[in-house]
Design a protein around this motif. Structure first.
Motif, short mmCIF file in Angstrom:
data_model
loop_
_atom_site.label_atom_id
_atom_site.label_comp_id
_atom_site.label_asym_id
_atom_site.label_seq_id
_atom_site.Cartn_x
_atom_site.Cartn_y
_atom_site.Cartn_z
N PRO A 286 8.19 -7.20 -2.61
CA PRO A 286 6.82 -6.79 -2.90
C PRO A 286 5.80 -7.80 -2.37
O PRO A 286 6.07 -9.00 -2.31
CB PRO A 286 6.79 -6.72 -4.43
N VAL A 287 4.64 -7.28 -1.98
CA VAL A 287 3.49 -8.11 -1.66
C VAL A 287 2.64 -8.17 -2.93
O VAL A 287 2.17 -7.13 -3.41
CB VAL A 287 2.68 -7.53 -0.49
N MET A 288 2.46 -9.37 -3.48
CA MET A 288 1.82 -9.52 -4.78
C MET A 288 0.37 -9.94 -4.66
O MET A 288 0.00 -10.73 -3.78
CB MET A 288 2.58 -10.54 -5.63
N ASP A 289 -0.46 -9.39 -5.52
CA ASP A 289 -1.83 -9.85 -5.73
C ASP A 289 -1.93 -10.25 -7.19
O ASP A 289 -2.21 -9.44 -8.05
CB ASP A 289 -2.82 -8.74 -5.39
N GLY A 290 -1.67 -11.54 -7.44
CA GLY A 290 -1.55 -11.98 -8.81
C GLY A 290 -0.27 -11.43 -9.41
O GLY A 290 0.83 -11.63 -8.88
N ALA A 291 -0.40 -10.69 -10.51
CA ALA A 291 0.78 -10.10 -11.15
C ALA A 291 1.03 -8.67 -10.69
O ALA A 291 1.97 -8.03 -11.17
CB ALA A 291 0.60 -10.13 -12.67
N GLU A 292 0.22 -8.17 -9.78
CA GLU A 292 0.33 -6.77 -9.35
C GLU A 292 0.95 -6.66 -7.97
O GLU A 292 0.57 -7.38 -7.04
CB GLU A 292 -1.05 -6.13 -9.34
N ALA A 293 1.91 -5.75 -7.82
CA ALA A 293 2.49 -5.46 -6.51
C ALA A 293 1.57 -4.50 -5.78
O ALA A 293 1.31 -3.39 -6.25
CB ALA A 293 3.88 -4.85 -6.67
N VAL A 294 1.05 -4.92 -4.63
CA VAL A 294 0.10 -4.10 -3.87
C VAL A 294 0.73 -3.52 -2.61
O VAL A 294 0.11 -2.71 -1.92
CB VAL A 294 -1.15 -4.92 -3.50
N GLY A 295 1.93 -3.94 -2.30
CA GLY A 295 2.56 -3.43 -1.09
C GLY A 295 4.01 -3.85 -1.02
O GLY A 295 4.52 -4.57 -1.90
N LEU A 296 4.67 -3.43 0.03
CA LEU A 296 6.07 -3.76 0.26
C LEU A 296 6.23 -4.10 1.73
O LEU A 296 5.77 -3.34 2.60
CB LEU A 296 6.96 -2.57 -0.11
#
Length: 336
Positions: A286-296
């Motif tokens: 996963p591509v993370m933005d903080g604690a959120e996965a925003v992409g793969l």
């Protein structure tokens, strides 16, 4: 004054109320019989205009210091009289001397640029003169006297037009972007190197944007998946076109597991291509933005040979087991 010459002076005086102001004094001497006879003149209070002039001078100095600190060169083009004005920083960026520029501004500028770039600038000017825009931006590779090339970003704007819409005055800036262009060239070279290495290794790359639910494939990944689309694709539609239904569902679940931060991706799945069935391995993180996965982001590899070899080994082992079982049965029957 003794020779009868007029005067025009700015003088600082103290008024009757003790206030210091600037006045303009101008006049002439009236002569009689060749000798000064009397003075004729006037005083004008110009204190307000002098203060405005001094304020503008300080602002101009401040702007010049800012432009010098940022390495920006400025130019002005007065269209009706075809007059160009440039500052010293612009000349330094172009590698042009003041003498050469004043002798022929346009020719000295054109000598430092390729013909194709000059045509690009002229096309931008044509759009400005046609009224399609009031702003233009071009990147210029300037050949310097020492043989090196300096890249500058030219931004220009129409600041005054005539009643018929034709430009009367343009202003612009030059900004040195050589370091950025060199970095772009290195990035392109490294990207090509990585693409070549991936092609040799048989590895393709992909990216999934969870917000837009779009899939991007690099050239090697498109080759492996048998895809022809080069732009972003709807991720689920792309999966449905290339994977059998039962595999499509499993892959969607795996992607959603990454999307909601539960898992990484690592699957071996069959894929339907125009040349038949192939097996691929899909891995991703996963591509993370903080604690959120925003992409793969991940990679795909053609593992058909490995899967077929494993299947062949399994079949050979099964055949060997069957042969051993038959042999054991035969020997058991013979012993009786």
């Amino acid at each position: 004054l003794k020779n009868g010459e007029p005067w025009d002076l700015e003088l600082d005086i103290i008024t009757a109320k003790g206030r210091r102001i600037t006045v303009r004094s101008n006049g002439r001497i009236e002569m009689r019989d060749g000798t000064p006879w009397r003075l004729l003149g006037a005083f004008q209070d110009i204190d307000a205009s002098v203060r405005v002039r001094e304020h503008l001078r300080r602002k101009r100095e401040q702007l010049d210091q800012i432009l010098k600190a940022t390495g920006v060169g400025c130019w002005t083009w007065s269209v009706p009289d075809h007059r160009f004005e440039v500052d010293n920083q612009w000349l330094a960026l172009c590698g042009i001397t003041r003498t050469d520029f004043e002798a022929d501004p346009v020719a000295s500028w054109k000598r430092s640029l390729p013909r194709s770039v000059i045509l690009e600038v002229e096309r931008a000017h044509a759009r400005l003169f046609a009224g399609e825009s009031d702003f233009a931006e071009t990147e210029l590779p300037i050949s310097l006297p020492d043989g090196s090339v300096r890249w500058v970003l030219n931004r220009e704007s129409v600041v005054e037009r005539a009643a018929d819409g034709q430009p009367l005055r343009l202003i612009g800036t030059y900004h040195d972007i050589t370091a950025r262009k060199h970095l772009e060239e290195l990035t392109v070279a490294h990207t090509m190197q990585l693409e070549n290495m991936a092609r040799i290794a048989g590895v393709g790359g992909f990216e999934i944007d969870f917000a837009a639910l779009t899939l991007r494939l690099n050239a090697q990944a498109r080759d492996i998946l048998g895809a022809v689309d080069t732009g972003p694709q709807d991720v689920y539609r792309a999966l449905g076109r290339r994977f059998p239904p039962e595999i499509d569902g499993a892959l969607r679940s795996a992607i959603e597991g990454v999307m909601f931060g539960r898992d990484e991706l690592d699957l071996e799945v069959p894929i339907v291509r125009s040349d038949g069935l192939r097996w691929i391995r899909v891995i991703g993180r996963p591509v993370m933005d903080g604690a959120e996965a925003v992409g793969l982001t991940g990679a795909v590899m053609d593992v058909t040979d490995k899967v077929e070899q494993a299947a062949a080994l399994t079949a050979a082992a099964a055949a060997a087991d069957a042969a051993n079982a038959a042999k054991s049965d035969f020997l058991a029957n013979m012993s009786h």
